[in-house]
Design a protein around this motif. Sequence first.
Motif, PDB file in Angstrom:
ATOM      1  N   VAL A 165       0.836  -1.200   0.000  1.00 33.88           N
ATOM      2  CA  VAL A 165       0.000   0.000   0.000  1.00 33.88           C
ATOM      3  C   VAL A 165       0.877   1.259   0.000  1.00 33.88           C
ATOM      4  CG1 VAL A 165      -1.721   1.313   1.307  1.00 33.88           C
ATOM      5  CG2 VAL A 165      -1.871  -1.185   1.188  1.00 33.88           C
ATOM      6  N   SER A 166       0.592   2.173  -0.947  1.00 37.06           N
ATOM      7  CA  SER A 166       1.313   3.442  -1.003  1.00 37.06           C
ATOM      8  C   SER A 166       1.117   4.211   0.295  1.00 37.06           C
ATOM      9  CB  SER A 166       0.781   4.287  -2.176  1.00 37.06           C
ATOM     10  OG  SER A 166       1.007   3.615  -3.390  1.00 37.06           O
ATOM     11  N   GLY A 167       2.189   4.760   0.832  1.00 36.90           N
ATOM     12  CA  GLY A 167       2.084   5.564   2.047  1.00 36.90           C
ATOM     13  C   GLY A 167       2.278   4.777   3.339  1.00 36.90           C
ATOM     14  N   ALA A 168       2.467   3.460   3.233  1.00 37.78           N
ATOM     15  CA  ALA A 168       2.588   2.636   4.452  1.00 37.78           C
ATOM     16  C   ALA A 168       3.807   3.043   5.281  1.00 37.78           C
ATOM     17  CB  ALA A 168       2.655   1.155   4.084  1.00 37.78           C
ATOM     18  N   ALA A 169       4.943   3.259   4.612  1.00 39.33           N
ATOM     19  CA  ALA A 169       6.156   3.637   5.349  1.00 39.33           C
ATOM     20  C   ALA A 169       5.990   5.019   5.984  1.00 39.33           C
ATOM     21  CB  ALA A 169       7.372   3.619   4.412  1.00 39.33           C
ATOM     22  N   HIS A 170       5.305   5.922   5.271  1.00 39.16           N
ATOM     23  CA  HIS A 170       5.028   7.247   5.847  1.00 39.16           C
ATOM     24  C   HIS A 170       4.178   7.107   7.106  1.00 39.16           C
ATOM     25  CE1 HIS A 170       6.219   8.475   1.800  1.00 39.16           C
ATOM     26  NE2 HIS A 170       6.365   9.698   2.254  1.00 39.16           N
ATOM     27  N   PHE A 171       3.164   6.245   7.024  1.00 38.09           N
ATOM     28  CA  PHE A 171       2.285   6.022   8.174  1.00 38.09           C
ATOM     29  C   PHE A 171       3.100   5.556   9.382  1.00 38.09           C
ATOM     30  CE2 PHE A 171      -0.281   3.098  10.741  1.00 38.09           C
ATOM     31  CZ  PHE A 171      -1.401   3.866  11.010  1.00 38.09           C
ATOM     32  N   ILE A 172       3.989   4.605   9.137  1.00 41.85           N
ATOM     33  CA  ILE A 172       4.807   4.075  10.227  1.00 41.85           C
ATOM     34  C   ILE A 172       5.766   5.136  10.752  1.00 41.85           C
ATOM     35  CG2 ILE A 172       6.633   2.385  10.730  1.00 41.85           C
ATOM     36  CD1 ILE A 172       5.037   0.379   9.039  1.00 41.85           C
ATOM     37  N   ALA A 173       6.369   5.899   9.841  1.00 44.23           N
ATOM     38  CA  ALA A 173       7.297   6.957  10.275  1.00 44.23           C
ATOM     39  C   ALA A 173       6.568   8.009  11.111  1.00 44.23           C
ATOM     40  CB  ALA A 173       7.942   7.615   9.061  1.00 44.23           C
ATOM     41  N   ARG A 174       5.336   8.314  10.703  1.00 46.25           N
ATOM     42  CA  ARG A 174       4.588   9.347  11.416  1.00 46.25           C
ATOM     43  C   ARG A 174       4.293   8.917  12.861  1.00 46.25           C
ATOM     44  NH1 ARG A 174       0.720   9.785   7.827  1.00 46.25           N
ATOM     45  NH2 ARG A 174       2.121  10.945   6.468  1.00 46.25           N
ATOM     46  N   HIS A 175       4.167   7.608  13.055  1.00 50.53           N
ATOM     47  CA  HIS A 175       3.831   7.106  14.388  1.00 50.53           C
ATOM     48  C   HIS A 175       5.027   6.520  15.131  1.00 50.53           C
ATOM     49  CE1 HIS A 175      -0.122   7.293  12.375  1.00 50.53           C
ATOM     50  NE2 HIS A 175      -0.550   7.600  13.569  1.00 50.53           N
ATOM     51  N   ALA A 176       6.193   6.551  14.517  1.00 50.73           N
ATOM     52  CA  ALA A 176       7.368   5.952  15.182  1.00 50.73           C
ATOM     53  C   ALA A 176       7.791   6.802  16.370  1.00 50.73           C
ATOM     54  CB  ALA A 176       8.518   5.827  14.186  1.00 50.73           C
ATOM     55  N   ALA A 177       8.324   6.142  17.371  1.00 50.06           N
ATOM     56  CA  ALA A 177       8.810   6.836  18.564  1.00 50.06           C
ATOM     57  C   ALA A 177      10.058   7.654  18.215  1.00 50.06           C
ATOM     58  CB  ALA A 177       9.142   5.800  19.641  1.00 50.06           C
ATOM     59  N   PRO A 178      10.345   8.707  18.993  1.00 46.67           N
ATOM     60  CA  PRO A 178      11.592   9.452  18.777  1.00 46.67           C
ATOM     61  C   PRO A 178      12.775   8.494  18.897  1.00 46.67           C
ATOM     62  CG  PRO A 178      10.193  10.543  20.409  1.00 46.67           C
ATOM     63  CD  PRO A 178       9.570   9.214  20.132  1.00 46.67           C
ATOM     64  N   GLY A 179      13.756   8.665  18.043  1.00 48.20           N
ATOM     65  CA  GLY A 179      14.925   7.800  18.096  1.00 48.20           C
ATOM     66  C   GLY A 179      14.835   6.582  17.204  1.00 48.20           C
ATOM     67  N   VAL A 180      13.670   6.357  16.603  1.00 51.89           N
ATOM     68  CA  VAL A 180      13.488   5.200  15.717  1.00 51.89           C
ATOM     69  C   VAL A 180      13.378   5.683  14.266  1.00 51.89           C
ATOM     70  CG1 VAL A 180      11.920   3.315  15.090  1.00 51.89           C
ATOM     71  CG2 VAL A 180      12.340   3.857  17.500  1.00 51.89           C
ATOM     72  N   GLY A 181      14.227   5.161  13.389  1.00 55.32           N
ATOM     73  CA  GLY A 181      14.231   5.558  11.989  1.00 55.32           C
ATOM     74  C   GLY A 181      13.454   4.593  11.120  1.00 55.32           C
ATOM     75  N   VAL A 182      12.910   5.098  10.019  1.00 56.28           N
ATOM     76  CA  VAL A 182      12.138   4.267   9.092  1.00 56.28           C
ATOM     77  C   VAL A 182      12.686   4.454   7.681  1.00 56.28           C
ATOM     78  CG1 VAL A 182       9.842   3.841   8.105  1.00 56.28           C
ATOM     79  CG2 VAL A 182      10.063   4.469  10.528  1.00 56.28           C
TER      80      VAL A 182
END
Lengths: 328, 328, 328
Positions: free
Chosen positions: B121-138
């Motif tokens: 799905v387009s945008g899935a990585a963005h979705f995860i990055a938007r919700h990732a904790a500080p200090g976690v890279g996507v």
Amino acid sequence: MSRGPSLQLNGTGRLRHFLTIDGLNRELLTEILDTAEGFAGVSERTVKKVPLCRGKIVANLFFENSTRTRTTFELAGKRLSADVLNLNITASSTSKGETLLDTLRNLEAMHVDMFVVRHAVSGAAHFIARHAAPGVGVINAGDGRHAHPTQAILDMFTIRRHKGEFTGLRVAIVGDILHSRVARSQILALNTLGVSEVRVIAPRTLLPVEARSLGVHIYHDMDEGIRDVDVVIMLRLQKERMQGAMLPSEHEYYRLFGLTEARLAAADSEAIVMHPGPINRGVEMASEVADGSRSVILQQVSYGIAVRMAVISIIIGTQNQQGQDNKG
Amino acid sequence: MSRGPSLQLNGTGRLRHFLTIDGLNRELLTEILDTAEGFAGVSERTVKKVPLCRGKIVANLFFENSTRTRTTFELAGKRLSADVLNLNITASSTSKGETLLDTLRNLEAMHVDMFVVRHAVSGAAHFIARHAAPGVGVINAGDGRHAHPTQAILDMFTIRRHKGEFTGLRVAIVGDILHSRVARSQILALNTLGVSEVRVIAPRTLLPVEARSLGVHIYHDMDEGIRDVDVVIMLRLQKERMQGAMLPSEHEYYRLFGLTEARLAAADSEAIVMHPGPINRGVEMASEVADGSRSVILQQVSYGIAVRMAVISIIIGTQNQQGQDNKG
Amino acid sequence: MSRGPSLQLNGTGRLRHFLTIDGLNRELLTEILDTAEGFAGVSERTVKKVPLCRGKIVANLFFENSTRTRTTFELAGKRLSADVLNLNITASSTSKGETLLDTLRNLEAMHVDMFVVRHAVSGAAHFIARHAAPGVGVINAGDGRHAHPTQAILDMFTIRRHKGEFTGLRVAIVGDILHSRVARSQILALNTLGVSEVRVIAPRTLLPVEARSLGVHIYHDMDEGIRDVDVVIMLRLQKERMQGAMLPSEHEYYRLFGLTEARLAAADSEAIVMHPGPINRGVEMASEVADGSRSVILQQVSYGIAVRMAVISIIIGTQNQQGQDNKG
């Protein structure tokens, strides 16, 4: 198909791939055994690692599933401090030979140093070795009915550990010679290392027609064939072979060829019993024999790691040398 | 959905996620290429490791299967001395967006440092990055038809290695622009890095309607479009797109858009040929071209490891810095 | 089946396997918690590794799939610098107990140091521990309905981190006690560590008949049972249990036993909420509670790694000592 020694040896006779026992002389087999001897101690240490292959990448390229064999190569690679990559390639993704080569080229481009290849088709590892880039080693981890050379070497290692020398030994190989990828490798190795007699004990339907040319004595009677031998190597009976009327029944097979305590009594009093595993208890042998004092079956497994460490490190050594010669 | 630069850059313009080429300036793309240059040598050493990310955990979070891409990230992580965790998440276990977030929160709680995300799905990585904790890279390793930015960067790296500079270059991208997650990333990167002309060569049915707005010259005739270009980037034809009458047949496609030696003669005499792999030989290009002297396809694979090492290490660096700023 | 302390403790009372909370005294549980305290910091460092188990091999022997639990043990092993082997054993390949032993013997022969066992049958880890070779440790990662002791310890660790001491605490365990492999371990641990009151809140159909003998207070009314407790431990509702008329419906369950903000208000004002995950939101608890300020659910996941590192390293320590005593 050419399977000559030139493919697995380089110009100075060093091992650069390990595809088959065929064409390897006694010195080379002995070098592998001696190297494995050095590694046999590593597995028993508190810290079970040596840094010999640090930064090297060993890819398990398995076209047919074999958790057991894959695990031994994975452990061997990790104990040498290599990074191990497990790649299960389904038959579907490589239906064309061309695609297999593209897969190979891609992995080489990722700077994989070694491929451990398992494939249902005889000659697959040779095919990959023939097309591998310079500096990349290939180990045959079983190709169809053809060969499984690290298994043969670990059997030789086990025999040498228990018997000291090969000369003077009588060794019997029992079971499904026809379908075994191990038996042919074992016979070659035993004869090269100079045992005095290799016997093959099998029903007529499980013996290949070319058996007589392999330098063995053939027996169809278990009690007769096992008499006075120093080593009994039992082969695994692939149950799927039972179909097609090659065998009457498991029960009948056990009655005729199963290794029992009573039968083993006819062998030398110091005889050892081997099996590549996994055992079909009550088919190839009785549980009392499998777990008995003559059985060295679990030691074979232990030695298998040391032997695979030896083969990986020898080939990586050859390929490193090659790389430096090419630069220099 | 907002995909602005603020998501993948921190307050001081450093890369904290790598989701899309969109919004990255020439300086940042050049920094990634320069960092990759430093790593390109690592893969050719005897010991292929650097200790930059020792003790870090990189999780390959693959919602669709891609052994090839997963393997390149696994190798990149291991060469940086990170521990790599492979997690194949079936679509069924994440049918609800809520469950995906719970999966993410759990992995973060295990102190995973980086997620490499592949999703249909387009945008899935963005979705995860938007919700990732500080200090976690996507890192986006391909999301639907949208983007596959590390592939675009490795293409840029390959071009720079062969052509030295981007200014003055003519680059043609050939094939299924409509369904390609790579093409859009490539066009953005090429224009940002300042090539003089980006051409797109495709049948009308495989060209997105917004193509004209991307800053490219459009050709429907292969012989015309390829004339005098310095770089030919062939796209992979997804065979499943053949259904639905978008394409007449593979044979017809090859006749009209397949890259042959004859057609390549119209390009610049020093032109290089690229393809993201795996190649459909005889569909996108002739085997002679794929294996010919102009092809840099396998070098793309090699450089892909270096580029992924660069992106992982840059992001880990940003996130470490962030973590220390938060503490200090 | 004997599950006495003698199986998991050696002659001097040291932990050599970790199979059940049953039979472990307060000193031993406290030692595990204290050791985990030391490791809790490791996960938050930039370099998340300690070299305690370098060269050791930890095999995840999973007879039923559990990516989540396997991942926590894999990360715990890697942070201790051990090599981790993931082996998913299908039920089919081990239909006979004999074959399971052969699998075990083979892995021991490969010098695996520790087995982390997950199995659908109660007592499976005990069976393996009973037959394991000297020097090989076994951790129960969940056996049927019986036990999941590392989960119980991480719950204790979470409580201690938040409440400081166990004495004086009131703890409620809510939900499907009957089918939970965690609840029994939790009750044992809480009582051993000396909390003042353990309450069990469950519908009559989900309470085992022997519940009263476990040293707990039983409630069938959620509002009554939760009053003034310091800790609420919610159990996961296995949806497959809904069949067979044990439960009316998810909706009805939530109405009677679901944890909402309103219900939580009856607990102590500093009460914490725990859940082993994954949560069925809107069944066991409201999303506001799961994500609310009282929830320590994600901290449980983090502490789970530290606790598993503690258990692995303590057992490896015992087994190393054993090995040296045997030699000396």
